[in-house]
Design an enzyme around this catalytic site. Structure first.
Site, PDB file in Angstrom:
ATOM      1  CE1 TYR A  67       1.078 -30.594  49.935  1.00 16.76           C
ATOM      2  CE2 TYR A  67       0.735 -29.561  52.076  1.00 16.76           C
ATOM      3  CZ  TYR A  67       1.346 -29.577  50.836  1.00 16.76           C
ATOM      4  OH  TYR A  67       2.221 -28.569  50.493  1.00 16.76           O
ATOM      5  NE  ARG A  80       8.816 -20.484  49.550  1.00 16.86           N
ATOM      6  CZ  ARG A  80       9.863 -19.758  49.904  1.00 16.86           C
ATOM      7  NH1 ARG A  80      11.009 -20.356  50.203  1.00 16.86           N
ATOM      8  NH2 ARG A  80       9.793 -18.447  49.970  1.00 16.86           N
ATOM      9  CG  ASP A 129       8.710 -31.813  48.813  1.00 23.42           C
ATOM     10  OD1 ASP A 129       9.157 -30.726  49.206  1.00 23.42           O
ATOM     11  OD2 ASP A 129       8.512 -32.784  49.569  1.00 23.42           O
ATOM     12  NE  ARG A 189       7.516 -36.007  48.898  1.00 20.41           N
ATOM     13  CZ  ARG A 189       8.741 -36.215  48.440  1.00 20.41           C
ATOM     14  NH1 ARG A 189       9.042 -37.345  47.819  1.00 20.41           N
ATOM     15  NH2 ARG A 189       9.679 -35.306  48.589  1.00 20.41           N
TER      16      ARG A 189
END
Length: 245
Positions: free
Chosen positions: A86, A26, A28, A174
């Site tokens: 990622y 999920r 952001d 992040r």
């Protein structure tokens, strides 16, 4: 993206209501996903190639289905996953910014020392409580296994940070990347991110970087005969924890 895909499945399968799509991660809002995996339960026979073509004929231009196949027994796109990969992309060349990359690369505007960043990233590897790098959710665990965190230059002025973990908390990637920039530009010592991690509380000096520089590149799964067991294990360990970048 999930809502769009559900609605288009309703259209092409001619269903009275939109089916529920389960996503592997999920992400952001604003995070890109090149390697997203989803599953959906449907009744009756569905020809994969026909569904692929039908969906891509009605989906908006910024969403594409790259493959469709019948799921193995016990498969769950979210809980069967072993790891997610990622990549965060940065530009650290003040004079070499390419505006065509603005939707996928964060412009830092000052040189970063990649070797310092890699040394700092090594100190975060392993299973830890990443509460210092997450937005805490009531009743949700922030313990994660960070399997890989490394930086490389893909071109002059361009860096890619690869982050692989069994799962991620809200804003975790992040924030992890945000902790590297002060190290790379010399404002913080190499061991600073590890010290923040050990503190287990959010540090205002760690910036949660903008979403547009981050892309979910890959979701990894075990062999087909291990999918159900992996899904059961993940549910027991994390319950309904959100896995976000």
């Amino acid at each position: 993206m999930q809502g769009v895909l559900e609605e288009m499945l309703r259209v092409v399968l001619r269903l009275p209501e939109a089916p529920t799509v389960t996503c592997a991660g999920r992400t952001d809002t604003g995070v890109h996903a090149r390697g997203q995996v989803t599953h959906v339960d449907v009744e009756g026979a569905v020809e994969p190639l026909r569904l692929l073509r039908s969906l891509n004929g009605v989906l908006p231009e910024d969403v594409a289905v790259t493959a469709v196949r019948a799921a193995p027994e016990g498969f769950d796109a979210r809980f069967s996953a072993l790891a997610r990969r990622y990549v965060y992309r940065l530009c650290d060349d003040p004079a070499g910014w390419d505006p065509l990359l603005r939707q996928h690369v964060l412009r830092v505007g000052r040189p970063l020392d990649m070797d310092r960043m890699n040394a700092a990233a090594t100190g975060l590897l392993g299973e830890h409580d990443f509460a210092a790098f997450c937005k805490k959710r009531e009743g949700a665990s922030t313990v994660r296994a960070l399997l890989e965190y490394s930086w490389r230059r893909t071109a002059p002025g361009l860096l890619e940070g690869t982050v692989i973990a069994d799962a991620f908390c809200h804003s975790m990637v992040r924030a992890l990347v945000g902790s590297m920039i002060p190290v790379g530009d010399g404002r913080r010592e190499v061991d600073w991110p590890a010290a923040v991690l050990a503190g287990k509380v959010r540090d205002s000096a760690v910036s949660v970087l903008p979403a547009h520089g981050l892309t979910l590149e890959e979701v990894r799964y075990p062999a087909d005969d291990e999918l159900a067991a992996r899904a059961l294990q993940a549910r027991q360990v994390r319950g309904e924890v959100h896995q976000r970048g």
